[in-house]
Design an enzyme around this catalytic site. Structure first.
Site, PDB file in Angstrom:
ATOM      1  N   ASP A 199       0.878  -1.120   0.174  1.00  0.00           N
ATOM      2  CA  ASP A 199      -0.014   0.065  -0.201  1.00  0.00           C
ATOM      3  C   ASP A 199       0.822   1.254   0.139  1.00  0.00           C
ATOM      4  O   ASP A 199       2.123   1.216   0.463  1.00  0.00           O
ATOM      5  CB  ASP A 199      -0.658   0.112   1.184  1.00  0.00           C
ATOM      6  CG  ASP A 199      -2.120  -0.766   1.267  1.00  0.00           C
ATOM      7  OD1 ASP A 199      -2.213  -1.517   0.061  1.00  0.00           O
ATOM      8  OD2 ASP A 199      -2.877  -1.063   2.268  1.00  0.00           O
ATOM      9  N   ARG A 245      -1.389  -0.532  -8.520  1.00  0.00           N
ATOM     10  CA  ARG A 245      -2.871  -0.204  -8.224  1.00  0.00           C
ATOM     11  C   ARG A 245      -2.634   1.415  -8.395  1.00  0.00           C
ATOM     12  O   ARG A 245      -1.912   1.984  -7.913  1.00  0.00           O
ATOM     13  CB  ARG A 245      -3.070  -0.784  -6.752  1.00  0.00           C
ATOM     14  CG  ARG A 245      -4.358  -0.352  -6.376  1.00  0.00           C
ATOM     15  CD  ARG A 245      -4.352  -0.271  -4.938  1.00  0.00           C
ATOM     16  NE  ARG A 245      -4.389  -1.312  -4.169  1.00  0.00           N
ATOM     17  CZ  ARG A 245      -4.162  -1.615  -3.020  1.00  0.00           C
ATOM     18  NH1 ARG A 245      -3.510  -0.476  -2.182  1.00  0.00           N
ATOM     19  NH2 ARG A 245      -3.677  -2.874  -2.348  1.00  0.00           N
TER      20      ARG A 245
HETATM   21  C1  LIG Z   1      -9.006  -1.306  -3.545  1.00  0.00           C
HETATM   22  C2  LIG Z   1      -8.338   0.121  -2.887  1.00  0.00           C
HETATM   23  C3  LIG Z   1      -7.128   0.188  -2.389  1.00  0.00           C
HETATM   24  C4  LIG Z   1      -6.649   1.661  -1.944  1.00  0.00           C
HETATM   25  N1  LIG Z   1      -5.324   1.741  -1.507  1.00  0.00           N
HETATM   26  C5  LIG Z   1      -4.851   2.925  -1.350  1.00  0.00           C
HETATM   27  C6  LIG Z   1      -3.644   2.985  -0.714  1.00  0.00           C
HETATM   28  O1  LIG Z   1      -2.766   2.258  -0.663  1.00  0.00           O
HETATM   29  N2  LIG Z   1      -2.967   4.528  -0.530  1.00  0.00           N
HETATM   30  C7  LIG Z   1      -4.020   5.386  -0.530  1.00  0.00           C
HETATM   31  O2  LIG Z   1      -3.661   6.700  -0.228  1.00  0.00           O
HETATM   32  N3  LIG Z   1      -5.392   5.278  -0.757  1.00  0.00           N
HETATM   33  C8  LIG Z   1      -5.826   4.012  -1.021  1.00  0.00           C
HETATM   34  N4  LIG Z   1      -7.342   3.997  -1.323  1.00  0.00           N
HETATM   35  C9  LIG Z   1      -7.940   4.932  -1.245  1.00  0.00           C
HETATM   36  C10 LIG Z   1      -8.052   5.854  -2.396  1.00  0.00           C
HETATM   37  O3  LIG Z   1      -7.055   6.451  -2.262  1.00  0.00           O
HETATM   38  C11 LIG Z   1      -9.436   6.907  -2.309  1.00  0.00           C
HETATM   39  O4  LIG Z   1      -9.345   7.601  -1.172  1.00  0.00           O
HETATM   40  C12 LIG Z   1     -10.720   6.200  -2.199  1.00  0.00           C
HETATM   41  O5  LIG Z   1     -10.861   5.193  -3.034  1.00  0.00           O
HETATM   42  C13 LIG Z   1     -11.922   7.162  -2.625  1.00  0.00           C
HETATM   43  O6  LIG Z   1     -11.608   7.869  -3.738  1.00  0.00           O
HETATM   44  P1  LIG Z   1     -12.263   7.278  -5.191  1.00  0.00           P
HETATM   45  O7  LIG Z   1     -11.471   6.838  -6.060  1.00  0.00           O
HETATM   46  O8  LIG Z   1     -13.453   6.180  -4.965  1.00  0.00           O
HETATM   47  O9  LIG Z   1     -13.138   8.666  -5.644  1.00  0.00           O
HETATM   48  P2  LIG Z   1     -14.122   9.760  -5.140  1.00  0.00           P
HETATM   49  O10 LIG Z   1     -13.809  10.767  -6.241  1.00  0.00           O
HETATM   50  O11 LIG Z   1     -13.571   9.840  -3.696  1.00  0.00           O
HETATM   51  O12 LIG Z   1     -15.201   9.067  -5.175  1.00  0.00           O
HETATM   52  C14 LIG Z   1     -15.932   8.336  -6.200  1.00  0.00           C
HETATM   53  C15 LIG Z   1     -17.485   8.007  -5.954  1.00  0.00           C
HETATM   54  O13 LIG Z   1     -17.582   7.034  -4.962  1.00  0.00           O
HETATM   55  C16 LIG Z   1     -17.907   7.407  -3.702  1.00  0.00           C
HETATM   56  N5  LIG Z   1     -17.091   7.094  -2.503  1.00  0.00           N
HETATM   57  C17 LIG Z   1     -15.721   7.166  -2.525  1.00  0.00           C
HETATM   58  N6  LIG Z   1     -15.238   6.747  -1.272  1.00  0.00           N
HETATM   59  C18 LIG Z   1     -16.391   6.275  -0.563  1.00  0.00           C
HETATM   60  C19 LIG Z   1     -16.636   5.778   0.822  1.00  0.00           C
HETATM   61  N7  LIG Z   1     -15.565   5.847   1.604  1.00  0.00           N
HETATM   62  N8  LIG Z   1     -17.776   5.394   1.354  1.00  0.00           N
HETATM   63  C20 LIG Z   1     -18.919   5.653   0.229  1.00  0.00           C
HETATM   64  N9  LIG Z   1     -18.610   6.178  -0.986  1.00  0.00           N
HETATM   65  C21 LIG Z   1     -17.528   6.476  -1.461  1.00  0.00           C
HETATM   66  C22 LIG Z   1     -18.224   9.162  -3.651  1.00  0.00           C
HETATM   67  O14 LIG Z   1     -19.143   9.643  -2.882  1.00  0.00           O
HETATM   68  C23 LIG Z   1     -18.061   9.277  -4.958  1.00  0.00           C
HETATM   69  O15 LIG Z   1     -19.330   9.135  -5.328  1.00  0.00           O
HETATM   70  C24 LIG Z   1      -7.495   2.728  -2.033  1.00  0.00           C
HETATM   71  C25 LIG Z   1      -8.882   2.576  -2.533  1.00  0.00           C
HETATM   72  C26 LIG Z   1      -9.195   1.261  -3.077  1.00  0.00           C
HETATM   73  C27 LIG Z   1     -10.584   1.361  -3.760  1.00  0.00           C
END
Ligand SMILES: Cc1cc2nc3c(=O)[nH]c(=O)nc-3n(C[C@H](O)[C@H](O)[C@H](O)COP(=O)(O)OP(=O)(O)OC[C@H]3O[C@@H](n4cnc5c(N)ncnc54)[C@H](O)[C@@H]3O)c2cc1C
Length: 315
Positions: A140, A192
């Site tokens: 991560d 990722r």
């Molecule tokens: C499999 C996976 C691994 C990850 N690993 C890391 C990592 O190693 N390091 C790191 O910094 N971050 C990591 N993240 C978190 C990532 O950086 C984002 O903070 C998170 O994915 C939210 O962003 P989004 O891409 O979904 O887009 P956004 O623009 O934030 O959201 C897109 C849509 O999804 C919905 N949504 C987003 N998050 C949520 C939530 N928590 N609950 C409900 N709805 C939501 C929003 O409301 C919006 O409609 C990971 C995420 C995923 C999915």
């Protein structure tokens, strides 16, 4: 900019001791929407459950900023137990680790690892064990201060164990990530791509969501074009649709990438993508140290803060 302010406000409040105390004592019921359970059997049960929908699992033992070298090594031992248990249950081990949890930045004290970064020593044990069972470990990405060391350690591990068994993460909010991606090309890395979940200053991260989203697409498209396996980790439906269109237009086959989402978020979308023949994987956190992970999920969208406030008022 507003997103950054919201995230900053939530994470700042969540770090305050009285809030943390209240949430730790009363918030577990709510956290279970995002966390599969506190132990290995609960985590493996969640994988089996998702498999019914054609969704694969990515297991994550929660634990951040663990302090002593002994605790870091004990944490790595727990991850080894997880890998053993997954293999024993007929699940190909696929785990994510945070290098800070296994000792990154600390010096190993054992006779074999004296002088080496403890995070690398422990990650080597974990990736070696996963490889033995044909599994995979994703490193991560944490806060920006750790990116250089994490990428360097990823390079070492990928050279030793092969890119089929270890990968890492790039965050599209960081201005540096496109250059970092290109610099890793020689490893054919399994990457990722995420938007990024930590509080970062404008000097290193784009403050505007539109720039973060645009950079996200750039990173995914560049990695797919380079022919490397890409984990499109987002719940952003617009981006997911664009990636699907990009793959079709550029002849990228469905086995060259996968969509990844978090446990408990958009299960409907996970299921429907899998039904369409896309590879889909859910990131399944479990463990007793769930608070920091839970806070970051609340900080991602006001909807989750409302969910928590309602739950607390009911409780
Ligand atoms: C499999 C996976 C691994 C990850 N690993 C890391 C990592 O190693 N390091 C790191 O910094 N971050 C990591 N993240 C978190 C990532 O950086 C984002 O903070 C998170 O994915 C939210 O962003 P989004 O891409 O979904 O887009 P956004 O623009 O934030 O959201 C897109 C849509 O999804 C919905 N949504 C987003 N998050 C949520 C939530 N928590 N609950 C409900 N709805 C939501 C929003 O409301 C919006 O409609 C990971 C995420 C995923 C999915």
């Amino acid at each position: 900019m507003i997103d950054q302010l919201y995230r900053k406000a939530v994470l700042t409040v969540a770090e305050r001791p009285p809030v943390e105390h209240l949430m730790r004592s009363r918030g577990w019921g709510l956290a279970q929407r995002f966390v599969a359970g506190e132990d290995i059997p609960s985590a493996l049960a969640a994988v089996k459950d998702l498999e019914k929908d054609g969704v694969m699992g990515n297991l994550d033992l929660l634990g951040e900023f663990i302090e002593s070298p002994e605790q870091c090594t004990a944490f790595a031992d727990d991850v080894l137990r997880l890998i053993e248990a997954a293999h024993g249950a007929g699940i190909k081990p696929y785990v994510s680790i945070k290098l800070s949890s296994v000792g990154q930045g600390k010096e190993g004290r054992g006779k074999h690892e004296a002088g080496e970064d403890l995070g690398l020593t422990n990650a080597r044990r974990i990736v070696g064990q996963a490889k033995r069972y044909g599994g995979f470990v994703c490193l991560d990405m944490e806060d920006s201060g750790r990116v250089d060391q994490t990428l360097a350690q990823f390079r070492t591990l990928a050279s030793e164990f092969g890119h089929e068994h270890v990968g890492t993460v790039l965050q599209s909010y960081l201005r540096r990530s496109l250059a970092d991606r290109a610099a890793l090309d020689d490893l054919s890395p399994n990457l990722r791509i995420v938007k990024g979940a930590y509080l970062e200053p404008e000097t290193v991260a784009y403050p505007d969501k539109s720039d973060v989203d645009q950079n996200y697409r750039r990173l995914v498209y560049a990695h797919l074009k380079a022919g490397h396996y890409t984990n499109v980790a987002t719940h952003d439906e617009q981006i997911i649709d664009d990636v699907r269109r990009f793959a079709l237009a550029h002849g990228v086959s469905k086995d060259q990438f996968e969509f990844q989402m978090l446990y408990g978020i958009r299960r409907d979308l996970q299921k429907s993508l899998a039904a369409e023949g896309y590879r889909v994987r859910a990131y399944i956190p479990y463990g007793r140290d769930w608070y920091a992970y839970f806070s970051r999920r609340i900080a991602e969208t006001p909807r989750n803060a409302v969910f928590v406030l309602r739950g607390m008022l009911k409780g």
